[in-house]
Design a protein around this motif. Sequence first.
Motif, PDB file in Angstrom:
ATOM      1  N   LYS A 147       0.941  -1.240   0.047  1.00 41.45           N
ATOM      2  CA  LYS A 147      -0.097   0.020  -0.012  1.00 41.45           C
ATOM      3  C   LYS A 147       0.778   1.368   0.191  1.00 41.45           C
ATOM      4  O   LYS A 147       0.354   2.260  -0.857  1.00 41.45           O
ATOM      5  CB  LYS A 147      -0.957  -0.003   1.305  1.00 41.45           C
ATOM      6  CG  LYS A 147      -1.850  -1.198   1.071  1.00 41.45           C
ATOM      7  CD  LYS A 147      -2.778  -1.021   2.244  1.00 41.45           C
ATOM      8  CE  LYS A 147      -4.120  -2.051   2.387  1.00 41.45           C
ATOM      9  NZ  LYS A 147      -4.913  -2.032   3.565  1.00 41.45           N
ATOM     10  N   LYS A 190       0.929   4.157  -3.046  1.00 40.62           N
ATOM     11  CA  LYS A 190       0.880   5.649  -2.700  1.00 40.62           C
ATOM     12  C   LYS A 190       2.243   6.300  -3.265  1.00 40.62           C
ATOM     13  O   LYS A 190       1.987   7.558  -3.766  1.00 40.62           O
ATOM     14  CB  LYS A 190       0.580   5.895  -1.259  1.00 40.62           C
ATOM     15  CG  LYS A 190      -0.528   5.325  -0.699  1.00 40.62           C
ATOM     16  CD  LYS A 190      -0.764   5.604   0.802  1.00 40.62           C
ATOM     17  CE  LYS A 190      -2.054   5.170   1.509  1.00 40.62           C
ATOM     18  NZ  LYS A 190      -2.290   5.345   2.741  1.00 40.62           N
ATOM     19  N   LYS A 220       2.176   9.270  -6.209  1.00 42.12           N
ATOM     20  CA  LYS A 220       3.012  10.517  -5.960  1.00 42.12           C
ATOM     21  C   LYS A 220       3.951  11.058  -6.738  1.00 42.12           C
ATOM     22  O   LYS A 220       4.040  12.110  -7.156  1.00 42.12           O
ATOM     23  CB  LYS A 220       3.568  10.690  -4.254  1.00 42.12           C
ATOM     24  CG  LYS A 220       4.102  11.798  -3.862  1.00 42.12           C
ATOM     25  CD  LYS A 220       4.664  11.936  -2.623  1.00 42.12           C
ATOM     26  CE  LYS A 220       5.365  13.012  -1.925  1.00 42.12           C
ATOM     27  NZ  LYS A 220       5.817  12.812  -0.857  1.00 42.12           N
TER      28      LYS A 220
END
Length: 703
Positions: A101, A105, A109
């Motif tokens: 996870k 992310k 980004k």
Amino acid sequence: LQSNSCGPDFAEGNTSSEEQAMIKTAGKSYLASPNLPDFHGCSPGWSSAFYGAECFDSEVHSYLKNLGKQKSSESQNIDAKKVELEQLLMMETKNYRKTIKFYQKLLQKERRSKGPETKSMLPKLRGQLQEMKSKVQFLELVKKYQMMYAEQWGVESYMLPTVIHNGKTDTMDMAPMDESSLLLYYNTEKQCSNQNGVRALQAGTPLGLMAYLYSRNAFLEGYVQQFLYTFRYFCTQEEFLQFLLDRISSTLSSASLDPSTSLTKICNRSFYILQAWIEDCYSVDFATNTDLLGTLKDFISSKVASLNGYGERLLSLLEDASARKSGSADQCSSVDKCEEESEEGRKTLHSLCKKLSEDVSRKNFYWKLSKGMGPIAQYQRERLHTGSAVLPKPCCSSFTEESSVSFARADEVGPFLLIECSAQQLCWQLTLLQQEVFHKCHPVHFLNSRALGVKDKCVAVPKAVSADTVSLKVCNLFLSKCVQDQYLLQLLKNADSISTWVAAEIVTCHTTKRQVSLLSKFLLIAKCCYEQRNFATAMQILAGLENLIVRQLPAWKILPAKVAEIMEELKAVEVFLKSDSLCLMEGDRFKTLPTIPSAHVLAMHVQQLETGGFTMTNGAHKWTKLRNIAKVVSQVHAFQENPYTYAPDFKLQSYLRRRITRFKDADISALAADNCANFHQIPAEKHSRKIQDTLRRMKATFQ
């Protein structure tokens, strides 16, 4: 459990302390009566048949040996090992899921900001994920090795004649019937520190091969799983079941409380073998043979349930297997069975490994991938900027919102929707449809396919002939009374339907421009499929494009060169798949990357292995030949462990199903004859001038 430099081995001799501990945990009686919640599955699985004795190396054994020890001087405890292993596996899986996870992310980004710090962190995190993945897989293997409780009831090789005699005697005097009359061995060149060589089974009589199931290390060496895949070549299901029930009947009531006696070992080993058979082959042996299932249930209810805890367990196992056969449960890997969040972590693992191994997997194939501008470059850019490469479930659900076409009018829409959808979207949904039928098959379905009429380089089942009317009188390698499930015919008929659909969609396009667009789309879909290791759909599309009518279409001449190159790639893929029966099992990519093989190609590989005699001059069956067949078909279960996790688009799937169903029995020649775009057009003036020139030449010949 004892180990040496050659890997795990149950030494022939005195029972080890750990084995004694396992026996003591069975309860007051040495006829093991497991409590249902604590009872483990004992099916060795595909890896046992594929790797054989190399499935569990010395590292796995050493790791398990040290589990459950607080101090080096303490004795090994099975319960402590089990608890510690479960905790370690749960902790590693949870950490792995959290790291994934965080990686997702961080990747999102990086796409937004493209900062240098994020870029430098991603490779390091990817390396950590690879290490964590390896640790989880290693713990799963240790857990599987720990479940091999059946080995505690194995007998020495010289005791196998006792098994043949139904375990009625416990004497060591086997002079009238020795092991050499049942089984043949050969010595391998493998050297160990404490022995000169390793005996490997070469051949055996049907009774000898069944008796060898009771030998030490039969589970760990992969023999049990290989036997369950291939025993139908030399005995029927009824004969095998009767062999097991006879051993249980003759030992159940008279088994001694001493675990070292052959009666106790034969009885308990019989239950483990029976359980492994039900767990792995219920769908192909018991579900298709009601008489066999009824015989087993009657025996358990009348003779086992009142004396031994195995009776309740086996009846419960039969009910669960029947429910799975009815479609109430999906096939999944071992970590999926632990808990719901472990399942999510496993799916994410497959998706992530697909991204991490994408470049490596392409290098696995030797054909040249197209590069450059044009439709392919546009398709590759589309793949690069999608979240499917990283996220466990590609975000293709938005397609239903973006498309303004009504799927309810699929027949009216025709092939236009195929052109409007992206190649990747169609690839995903076709892959899910193919996965649905592939996950219903079993390795045994690919055996003895000649008897079902499956032939090389032709349609497996003629359209005019029903699968029920296929004659089994030719090339039947199974025993005549052996019941064979014919699901392979359904699998091949489904493949033929998709190939016919591809050809029909193309020849029914009324303009050459539409045909070019559809040809390009199908080529891009096939390319996307084989890159995602869905070789089944890729080869089905290739078969449709190689249809004689389709290959003669004028549209091929104006197809962009870069797109036309994909056709050569697909042919190279086909050559690659046919080159080696285990080409898709090379390396470790198949363990993490979802794969769907071509059913027809796999059936042809098995037929090649089946060529030649199965027996030696003395009548013994060649176990080396049967073992190789079991190794090849075991890849079916290996691929089924790693499902694709694409998000299903049910409306698009419904559209595809209706189109495929509509054209599955179509006559491509008749469809092409009704469409002028399928013929090379000659201008009227040029055609008239040709006729006049021909008449002049004919007139000149008579002057």
